[in-house]
Write a protein that holds these residues in place. Structure first.
Motif, PDB file in Angstrom:
ATOM      1  N   TYR A 188       4.658   8.862 -22.678  1.00 44.37           N
ATOM      2  CA  TYR A 188       5.921   9.417 -22.212  1.00 44.37           C
ATOM      3  C   TYR A 188       6.780   9.815 -23.410  1.00 44.37           C
ATOM      4  CZ  TYR A 188      10.419   9.798 -19.889  1.00 44.37           C
ATOM      5  OH  TYR A 188      11.627  10.260 -19.432  1.00 44.37           O
ATOM      6  N   LEU A 189       7.456  10.951 -23.293  1.00 42.79           N
ATOM      7  CA  LEU A 189       8.245  11.486 -24.385  1.00 42.79           C
ATOM      8  C   LEU A 189       9.596  11.976 -23.856  1.00 42.79           C
ATOM      9  CD1 LEU A 189       7.360  13.690 -27.232  1.00 42.79           C
ATOM     10  CD2 LEU A 189       8.255  14.985 -25.338  1.00 42.79           C
ATOM     11  N   ARG A 190      10.672  11.645 -24.562  1.00 42.24           N
ATOM     12  CA  ARG A 190      12.013  12.192 -24.295  1.00 42.24           C
ATOM     13  C   ARG A 190      12.416  12.966 -25.537  1.00 42.24           C
ATOM     14  NH1 ARG A 190      15.562   8.382 -24.901  1.00 42.24           N
ATOM     15  NH2 ARG A 190      14.073   6.901 -25.689  1.00 42.24           N
ATOM     16  N   PHE A 191      13.062  14.107 -25.365  1.00 39.25           N
ATOM     17  CA  PHE A 191      13.491  14.877 -26.521  1.00 39.25           C
ATOM     18  C   PHE A 191      14.894  15.415 -26.298  1.00 39.25           C
ATOM     19  CE2 PHE A 191      11.144  17.798 -23.796  1.00 39.25           C
ATOM     20  CZ  PHE A 191      11.992  18.896 -23.691  1.00 39.25           C
ATOM     21  N   HIS A 192      15.542  15.757 -27.422  1.00 41.76           N
ATOM     22  CA  HIS A 192      16.857  16.389 -27.328  1.00 41.76           C
ATOM     23  C   HIS A 192      17.043  17.357 -28.482  1.00 41.76           C
ATOM     24  CE1 HIS A 192      18.687  13.758 -30.427  1.00 41.76           C
ATOM     25  NE2 HIS A 192      17.930  12.816 -29.901  1.00 41.76           N
ATOM     26  N   TYR A 193      17.908  18.334 -28.237  1.00 43.04           N
ATOM     27  CA  TYR A 193      18.199  19.353 -29.225  1.00 43.04           C
ATOM     28  C   TYR A 193      19.507  20.040 -28.854  1.00 43.04           C
ATOM     29  CZ  TYR A 193      16.384  22.634 -25.714  1.00 43.04           C
ATOM     30  OH  TYR A 193      16.162  23.354 -24.562  1.00 43.04           O
ATOM     31  N   THR A 194      20.036  20.812 -29.778  1.00 45.13           N
ATOM     32  CA  THR A 194      21.220  21.613 -29.527  1.00 45.13           C
ATOM     33  C   THR A 194      20.770  23.069 -29.421  1.00 45.13           C
ATOM     34  OG1 THR A 194      22.555  20.063 -30.813  1.00 45.13           O
ATOM     35  CG2 THR A 194      23.503  22.240 -30.404  1.00 45.13           C
ATOM     36  N   ASP A 195      21.126  23.714 -28.304  1.00 44.87           N
ATOM     37  CA  ASP A 195      20.676  25.093 -28.111  1.00 44.87           C
ATOM     38  C   ASP A 195      21.515  26.062 -28.945  1.00 44.87           C
ATOM     39  OD1 ASP A 195      23.035  25.655 -26.704  1.00 44.87           O
ATOM     40  OD2 ASP A 195      22.061  25.666 -24.741  1.00 44.87           O
ATOM     41  N   GLU A 196      21.170  27.333 -28.889  1.00 40.70           N
ATOM     42  CA  GLU A 196      21.842  28.342 -29.731  1.00 40.70           C
ATOM     43  C   GLU A 196      23.313  28.546 -29.390  1.00 40.70           C
ATOM     44  OE1 GLU A 196      19.795  32.029 -27.323  1.00 40.70           O
ATOM     45  OE2 GLU A 196      18.761  31.103 -29.000  1.00 40.70           O
ATOM     46  N   GLU A 197      23.731  28.081 -28.210  1.00 42.80           N
ATOM     47  CA  GLU A 197      25.140  28.174 -27.818  1.00 42.80           C
ATOM     48  C   GLU A 197      25.910  26.897 -28.158  1.00 42.80           C
ATOM     49  OE1 GLU A 197      24.996  29.141 -23.692  1.00 42.80           O
ATOM     50  OE2 GLU A 197      24.032  31.071 -24.062  1.00 42.80           O
ATOM     51  N   GLY A 198      25.216  25.916 -28.744  1.00 40.69           N
ATOM     52  CA  GLY A 198      25.864  24.676 -29.152  1.00 40.69           C
ATOM     53  C   GLY A 198      25.835  23.577 -28.101  1.00 40.69           C
ATOM     54  N   ALA A 199      25.163  23.814 -26.980  1.00 42.03           N
ATOM     55  CA  ALA A 199      25.083  22.809 -25.913  1.00 42.03           C
ATOM     56  C   ALA A 199      23.967  21.805 -26.221  1.00 42.03           C
ATOM     57  CB  ALA A 199      24.820  23.469 -24.569  1.00 42.03           C
ATOM     58  N   PHE A 200      24.229  20.543 -25.943  1.00 36.70           N
ATOM     59  CA  PHE A 200      23.253  19.469 -26.139  1.00 36.70           C
ATOM     60  C   PHE A 200      22.278  19.486 -24.961  1.00 36.70           C
ATOM     61  CE2 PHE A 200      21.927  14.975 -25.930  1.00 36.70           C
ATOM     62  CZ  PHE A 200      21.469  14.816 -27.228  1.00 36.70           C
ATOM     63  N   ARG A 201      20.993  19.578 -25.232  1.00 36.71           N
ATOM     64  CA  ARG A 201      19.956  19.642 -24.191  1.00 36.71           C
ATOM     65  C   ARG A 201      19.020  18.449 -24.309  1.00 36.71           C
ATOM     66  NH1 ARG A 201      21.569  23.479 -20.615  1.00 36.71           N
ATOM     67  NH2 ARG A 201      22.290  25.296 -21.746  1.00 36.71           N
ATOM     68  N   VAL A 202      18.577  17.944 -23.168  1.00 41.51           N
ATOM     69  CA  VAL A 202      17.604  16.852 -23.135  1.00 41.51           C
ATOM     70  C   VAL A 202      16.451  17.255 -22.229  1.00 41.51           C
ATOM     71  CG1 VAL A 202      19.291  15.044 -23.599  1.00 41.51           C
ATOM     72  CG2 VAL A 202      18.797  15.678 -21.255  1.00 41.51           C
ATOM     73  N   GLY A 203      15.319  16.648 -22.471  1.00 46.42           N
ATOM     74  CA  GLY A 203      14.144  16.904 -21.654  1.00 46.42           C
ATOM     75  C   GLY A 203      13.169  15.761 -21.773  1.00 46.42           C
ATOM     76  N   CYS A 204      12.129  15.834 -20.978  1.00 43.71           N
ATOM     77  CA  CYS A 204      11.088  14.805 -21.033  1.00 43.71           C
ATOM     78  C   CYS A 204       9.739  15.461 -20.795  1.00 43.71           C
ATOM     79  CB  CYS A 204      11.357  13.696 -20.020  1.00 43.71           C
ATOM     80  SG  CYS A 204      11.333  14.243 -18.323  1.00 43.71           S
ATOM     81  N   GLY A 205       8.713  14.714 -21.099  1.00 39.78           N
ATOM     82  CA  GLY A 205       7.362  15.219 -20.931  1.00 39.78           C
ATOM     83  C   GLY A 205       6.353  14.154 -21.298  1.00 39.78           C
ATOM     84  N   VAL A 206       5.172  14.604 -21.652  1.00 36.58           N
ATOM     85  CA  VAL A 206       4.096  13.692 -22.032  1.00 36.58           C
ATOM     86  C   VAL A 206       3.343  14.306 -23.211  1.00 36.58           C
ATOM     87  CG1 VAL A 206       2.442  14.652 -20.366  1.00 36.58           C
ATOM     88  CG2 VAL A 206       2.177  12.306 -21.146  1.00 36.58           C
ATOM     89  N   THR A 207       2.964  13.465 -24.161  1.00 36.67           N
ATOM     90  CA  THR A 207       2.186  13.950 -25.297  1.00 36.67           C
ATOM     91  C   THR A 207       0.769  14.258 -24.846  1.00 36.67           C
ATOM     92  OG1 THR A 207       1.480  11.746 -25.976  1.00 36.67           O
ATOM     93  CG2 THR A 207       3.539  12.582 -26.936  1.00 36.67           C
ATOM     94  N   ALA A 208       0.139  15.201 -25.520  1.00 37.95           N
ATOM     95  CA  ALA A 208      -1.267  15.525 -25.263  1.00 37.95           C
ATOM     96  C   ALA A 208      -2.112  15.216 -26.499  1.00 37.95           C
ATOM     97  CB  ALA A 208      -1.419  16.992 -24.864  1.00 37.95           C
ATOM     98  N   GLU A 209      -1.584  15.587 -27.674  1.00 36.27           N
ATOM     99  CA  GLU A 209      -2.269  15.326 -28.937  1.00 36.27           C
ATOM    100  C   GLU A 209      -1.244  14.956 -29.994  1.00 36.27           C
ATOM    101  OE1 GLU A 209      -4.383  18.827 -30.093  1.00 36.27           O
ATOM    102  OE2 GLU A 209      -5.903  18.600 -28.538  1.00 36.27           O
ATOM    103  N   LEU A 210      -1.621  14.036 -30.876  1.00 34.94           N
ATOM    104  CA  LEU A 210      -0.765  13.645 -31.985  1.00 34.94           C
ATOM    105  C   LEU A 210      -1.553  13.721 -33.279  1.00 34.94           C
ATOM    106  CD1 LEU A 210       0.077  11.411 -29.530  1.00 34.94           C
ATOM    107  CD2 LEU A 210       1.721  10.901 -31.281  1.00 34.94           C
ATOM    108  N   SER A 211      -0.852  14.083 -34.347  1.00 28.39           N
ATOM    109  CA  SER A 211      -1.402  13.969 -35.689  1.00 28.39           C
ATOM    110  C   SER A 211      -0.241  13.605 -36.602  1.00 28.39           C
ATOM    111  CB  SER A 211      -2.051  15.285 -36.144  1.00 28.39           C
ATOM    112  OG  SER A 211      -1.082  16.244 -36.485  1.00 28.39           O
ATOM    113  N   ARG A 212      -0.532  13.391 -37.856  1.00 28.95           N
ATOM    114  CA  ARG A 212       0.518  13.047 -38.797  1.00 28.95           C
ATOM    115  C   ARG A 212       1.494  14.210 -38.989  1.00 28.95           C
ATOM    116  NH1 ARG A 212      -1.164  11.594 -44.751  1.00 28.95           N
ATOM    117  NH2 ARG A 212      -1.664  13.791 -44.598  1.00 28.95           N
ATOM    118  N   GLY A 213       1.051  15.437 -38.759  1.00 31.79           N
ATOM    119  CA  GLY A 213       1.876  16.593 -39.030  1.00 31.79           C
ATOM    120  C   GLY A 213       2.431  17.326 -37.828  1.00 31.79           C
ATOM    121  N   ALA A 214       1.907  17.023 -36.613  1.00 28.66           N
ATOM    122  CA  ALA A 214       2.352  17.773 -35.435  1.00 28.66           C
ATOM    123  C   ALA A 214       2.069  16.987 -34.157  1.00 28.66           C
ATOM    124  CB  ALA A 214       1.654  19.124 -35.364  1.00 28.66           C
TER     125      ALA A 214
END
Length: 124
Positions: free
Chosen positions: A21-47
């Motif tokens: 399970y994954l939760r993420f957040h970011y600020t969009d180009e208009e300056g609004a704080f956005r949140v979301g969720c999802g699930v990982t499929a693949e992980l590595s040290r770099g991506a």
């Protein structure tokens, strides 16, 4: 002149198939704080490749919190906190290139509190 054939996976970092399970957040180009969720499929040290219904746009800086499936000292829940930039969004999922990552404890009790209740020694 013959063409050279490249065999195997040419990626630098080893990839691991993992659904967490994954939760993420970011600020969009208009300056609004956005949140979301999802699930990982693949992980590595770099991506990280993850699946979500509403992905951040490519080029967006993101912080994500991944529920780690193992407990610290069999007591304390952990999460993997990653920071990076969305490099692509496609049919296979969303790719986040990592700049940094760290494990954090989470939950109601820390492993030190649990050790006190179990009779184990605590280092002060």
């Amino acid at each position: 002149m013959s063409a050279e054939v490249i065999h195997g996976d040419r990626r630098v970092d080893r990839r691991y198939d993992a659904e967490m399970y994954l939760r993420f957040h970011y600020t969009d180009e208009e300056g609004a704080f956005r949140v979301g969720c999802g699930v990982t499929a693949e992980l590595s040290r770099g991506a990280i490749l993850f699946l979500t219904d509403d992905p951040p746009p490519a080029g967006t800086d993101v912080e994500a919190h991944i529920a780690w499936p193992f407990l610290l000292q069999d007591t304390c829940p952990l999460e993997l906190v990653v920071r990076g930039c969305i490099s692509s969004v496609g049919d296979r999922g969303t790719v986040m290139r990592l700049r940094s990552y760290e494990f954090r404890t989470c939950g109601e009790r820390s492993f030190f509190e649990a050790a006190q209740h179990s009779g184990a020694y605590r280092v002060a």
